[in-house]
Design a protein around this motif. Sequence first.
Motif, PDB file in Angstrom:
ATOM      1  N   ARG A  35      13.919  64.320 -93.306  1.00 52.97           N
ATOM      2  CA  ARG A  35      13.071  63.406 -94.210  1.00 52.97           C
ATOM      3  C   ARG A  35      11.458  63.829 -93.655  1.00 52.97           C
ATOM      4  O   ARG A  35      11.396  63.363 -92.655  1.00 52.97           O
ATOM      5  CB  ARG A  35      13.400  62.334 -94.675  1.00 52.97           C
ATOM      6  CG  ARG A  35      12.612  61.554 -95.556  1.00 52.97           C
ATOM      7  CD  ARG A  35      13.072  60.089 -95.932  1.00 52.97           C
ATOM      8  NE  ARG A  35      12.043  59.506 -96.865  1.00 52.97           N
ATOM      9  CZ  ARG A  35      12.089  58.070 -96.977  1.00 52.97           C
ATOM     10  NH1 ARG A  35      12.997  57.554 -96.651  1.00 52.97           N
ATOM     11  NH2 ARG A  35      11.343  57.720 -97.888  1.00 52.97           N
ATOM     12  N   SER A  53      11.700  66.873 -98.205  1.00 55.43           N
ATOM     13  CA  SER A  53      12.683  67.323 -97.080  1.00 55.43           C
ATOM     14  C   SER A  53      11.885  68.350 -96.216  1.00 55.43           C
ATOM     15  O   SER A  53      11.154  69.383 -96.852  1.00 55.43           O
ATOM     16  CB  SER A  53      14.007  67.886 -97.709  1.00 55.43           C
ATOM     17  OG  SER A  53      13.716  69.021 -98.240  1.00 55.43           O
ATOM     18  N   LEU A  81      12.282  65.753-101.859  1.00 55.51           N
ATOM     19  CA  LEU A  81      13.495  65.301-101.726  1.00 55.51           C
ATOM     20  C   LEU A  81      14.263  65.134-102.939  1.00 55.51           C
ATOM     21  O   LEU A  81      13.683  65.280-104.020  1.00 55.51           O
ATOM     22  CB  LEU A  81      13.543  63.773-101.132  1.00 55.51           C
ATOM     23  CG  LEU A  81      12.936  63.548 -99.715  1.00 55.51           C
ATOM     24  CD1 LEU A  81      12.970  62.052 -99.617  1.00 55.51           C
ATOM     25  CD2 LEU A  81      14.176  64.007 -98.786  1.00 55.51           C
ATOM     26  N   LEU A 108      19.435  63.753 -98.578  1.00 56.61           N
ATOM     27  CA  LEU A 108      18.708  62.872 -97.788  1.00 56.61           C
ATOM     28  C   LEU A 108      18.437  61.637 -98.838  1.00 56.61           C
ATOM     29  O   LEU A 108      18.279  60.624 -98.530  1.00 56.61           O
ATOM     30  CB  LEU A 108      17.558  63.584 -97.364  1.00 56.61           C
ATOM     31  CG  LEU A 108      17.917  64.494 -96.191  1.00 56.61           C
ATOM     32  CD1 LEU A 108      16.400  65.236 -95.979  1.00 56.61           C
ATOM     33  CD2 LEU A 108      18.037  63.685 -94.845  1.00 56.61           C
ATOM     34  N   LEU A 109      18.031  62.206 -99.956  1.00 53.73           N
ATOM     35  CA  LEU A 109      17.613  61.281-101.188  1.00 53.73           C
ATOM     36  C   LEU A 109      18.730  60.555-101.397  1.00 53.73           C
ATOM     37  O   LEU A 109      18.592  59.000-101.827  1.00 53.73           O
ATOM     38  CB  LEU A 109      17.138  62.082-102.422  1.00 53.73           C
ATOM     39  CG  LEU A 109      16.354  61.149-103.650  1.00 53.73           C
ATOM     40  CD1 LEU A 109      15.177  60.825-103.059  1.00 53.73           C
ATOM     41  CD2 LEU A 109      16.200  62.067-104.725  1.00 53.73           C
ATOM     42  N   MET A 135      19.529  57.480 -98.505  1.00 57.16           N
ATOM     43  CA  MET A 135      18.590  56.827 -98.093  1.00 57.16           C
ATOM     44  C   MET A 135      18.673  55.260 -98.454  1.00 57.16           C
ATOM     45  O   MET A 135      19.341  55.005 -99.447  1.00 57.16           O
ATOM     46  CB  MET A 135      17.142  57.152 -98.514  1.00 57.16           C
ATOM     47  CG  MET A 135      16.878  57.028-100.010  1.00 57.16           C
ATOM     48  SD  MET A 135      15.069  57.332-100.538  1.00 57.16           S
ATOM     49  CE  MET A 135      14.762  58.885 -99.803  1.00 57.16           C
ATOM     50  N   GLU A 149      14.471  51.943-100.850  1.00 55.22           N
ATOM     51  CA  GLU A 149      13.270  52.878-100.903  1.00 55.22           C
ATOM     52  C   GLU A 149      13.212  53.813-101.969  1.00 55.22           C
ATOM     53  O   GLU A 149      12.481  54.747-102.301  1.00 55.22           O
ATOM     54  CB  GLU A 149      13.392  53.654 -99.438  1.00 55.22           C
ATOM     55  CG  GLU A 149      13.160  52.752 -98.362  1.00 55.22           C
ATOM     56  CD  GLU A 149      13.277  53.653 -97.149  1.00 55.22           C
ATOM     57  OE1 GLU A 149      12.742  54.908 -97.180  1.00 55.22           O
ATOM     58  OE2 GLU A 149      13.667  53.046 -95.963  1.00 55.22           O
ATOM     59  N   LEU A 150      14.537  53.971-102.655  1.00 54.97           N
ATOM     60  CA  LEU A 150      14.577  55.071-103.776  1.00 54.97           C
ATOM     61  C   LEU A 150      13.608  55.191-104.916  1.00 54.97           C
ATOM     62  O   LEU A 150      12.930  56.359-105.352  1.00 54.97           O
ATOM     63  CB  LEU A 150      16.041  55.047-104.386  1.00 54.97           C
ATOM     64  CG  LEU A 150      16.486  56.138-105.136  1.00 54.97           C
ATOM     65  CD1 LEU A 150      16.211  57.492-104.483  1.00 54.97           C
ATOM     66  CD2 LEU A 150      17.798  55.898-105.689  1.00 54.97           C
ATOM     67  N   PRO A 152      25.049  64.059 -95.171  1.00 57.16           N
ATOM     68  CA  PRO A 152      23.927  63.354 -94.288  1.00 57.16           C
ATOM     69  C   PRO A 152      24.577  63.508 -93.045  1.00 57.16           C
ATOM     70  O   PRO A 152      25.637  63.414 -92.581  1.00 57.16           O
ATOM     71  CB  PRO A 152      23.878  62.192 -94.872  1.00 57.16           C
ATOM     72  CG  PRO A 152      25.226  61.826 -95.508  1.00 57.16           C
ATOM     73  CD  PRO A 152      25.825  63.110 -96.058  1.00 57.16           C
ATOM     74  N   ARG A 202      24.354  61.077 -89.790  1.00 55.45           N
ATOM     75  CA  ARG A 202      23.837  59.667 -89.167  1.00 55.45           C
ATOM     76  C   ARG A 202      23.901  59.308 -87.648  1.00 55.45           C
ATOM     77  O   ARG A 202      24.482  60.028 -87.350  1.00 55.45           O
ATOM     78  CB  ARG A 202      24.943  58.543 -89.933  1.00 55.45           C
ATOM     79  CG  ARG A 202      24.900  58.782 -91.310  1.00 55.45           C
ATOM     80  CD  ARG A 202      25.806  57.605 -91.936  1.00 55.45           C
ATOM     81  NE  ARG A 202      26.178  57.962 -93.409  1.00 55.45           N
ATOM     82  CZ  ARG A 202      25.410  57.275 -94.364  1.00 55.45           C
ATOM     83  NH1 ARG A 202      24.526  56.497 -94.116  1.00 55.45           N
ATOM     84  NH2 ARG A 202      25.659  57.727 -95.780  1.00 55.45           N
ATOM     85  N   VAL A 229      22.072  55.084 -89.614  1.00 57.61           N
ATOM     86  CA  VAL A 229      20.673  55.577 -90.362  1.00 57.61           C
ATOM     87  C   VAL A 229      20.999  56.971 -90.549  1.00 57.61           C
ATOM     88  O   VAL A 229      21.279  57.911 -89.609  1.00 57.61           O
ATOM     89  CB  VAL A 229      19.597  54.967 -89.636  1.00 57.61           C
ATOM     90  CG1 VAL A 229      18.353  55.501 -90.147  1.00 57.61           C
ATOM     91  CG2 VAL A 229      19.747  53.701 -89.345  1.00 57.61           C
ATOM     92  N   VAL A 230      20.488  57.378 -91.811  1.00 57.73           N
ATOM     93  CA  VAL A 230      20.549  58.940 -91.955  1.00 57.73           C
ATOM     94  C   VAL A 230      19.406  59.490 -91.303  1.00 57.73           C
ATOM     95  O   VAL A 230      18.142  58.955 -91.433  1.00 57.73           O
ATOM     96  CB  VAL A 230      20.475  59.117 -93.318  1.00 57.73           C
ATOM     97  CG1 VAL A 230      20.385  60.679 -93.704  1.00 57.73           C
ATOM     98  CG2 VAL A 230      21.872  58.799 -94.054  1.00 57.73           C
TER      99      VAL A 230
END
Length: 247
Positions: free
Chosen positions: A105, A110, A135, A144-145, A148, A152-153, A204, A206, A211-212
Amino acid sequence: MTTVQSLDRAIELLRLISAEHKSGARLSALVAASGLAQPTVHRLLKQLVEGGLVMQDAQRRYRLGHFAYELGLVASTHFHLRDQCAPYLARISAETGDTVFLVVRSGADSFCLDRQSGSFPIQVLTVEVGKRRPLGIGGGGLALLSFMPPDELPDVLDRIEPHLHAYGGLTRETLLGLIQTARAQGYASITNYAVAGVTSIGVPIRDRGGVVIGAISVSAMTARMQPREGLVVQTLQREIAGLQKGL
């Protein structure tokens, strides 16, 4: 304009210029893509050129400058994800026979960090190393999207929505449906929107805290991918599980 606003706008211009790293970015294109007035863009570019972060070539196109390169060299010593992922990408491409991508990200985009081609005669080379896309585009970008932090989306969707239609007529509503499906099944799958007739599957990556930090995807022609989707997902999940143990 405040100092913070100027900095935010300068960073956005750097992102836009880096997205056109091969051909270079014209002033008119930067104005259109940023939504800023031409005098503002010109002033910010002048400051970036003076600082060595941006340069102009003989065709008066803007490219990243020598100081950006120097910063990248220094920063690269602290970012080993590409090296860590390389053997896993090689195994995935060897097992599936298809093209494998590593993406991370970068703001609302991306960024393709690496790519490995497989042995199947028809390879899907949808994005080059060093290229950025919004993304949600491609299997890795959608992973990633989708994974997340939920808070934040909405902001990211607001930022990428104006650019979605260029990718096969993708809409925010359709993208939200793809995100919901990805969250339910644990991996992302997208067909036709990045490239017509192509399916991309992304999983993803992590860190130890969950965390991704990136995503790995496999892309192939839809007729080839659909009957093999389960096997491709298993391969991705197995290799990424092994990768994550060493992070």
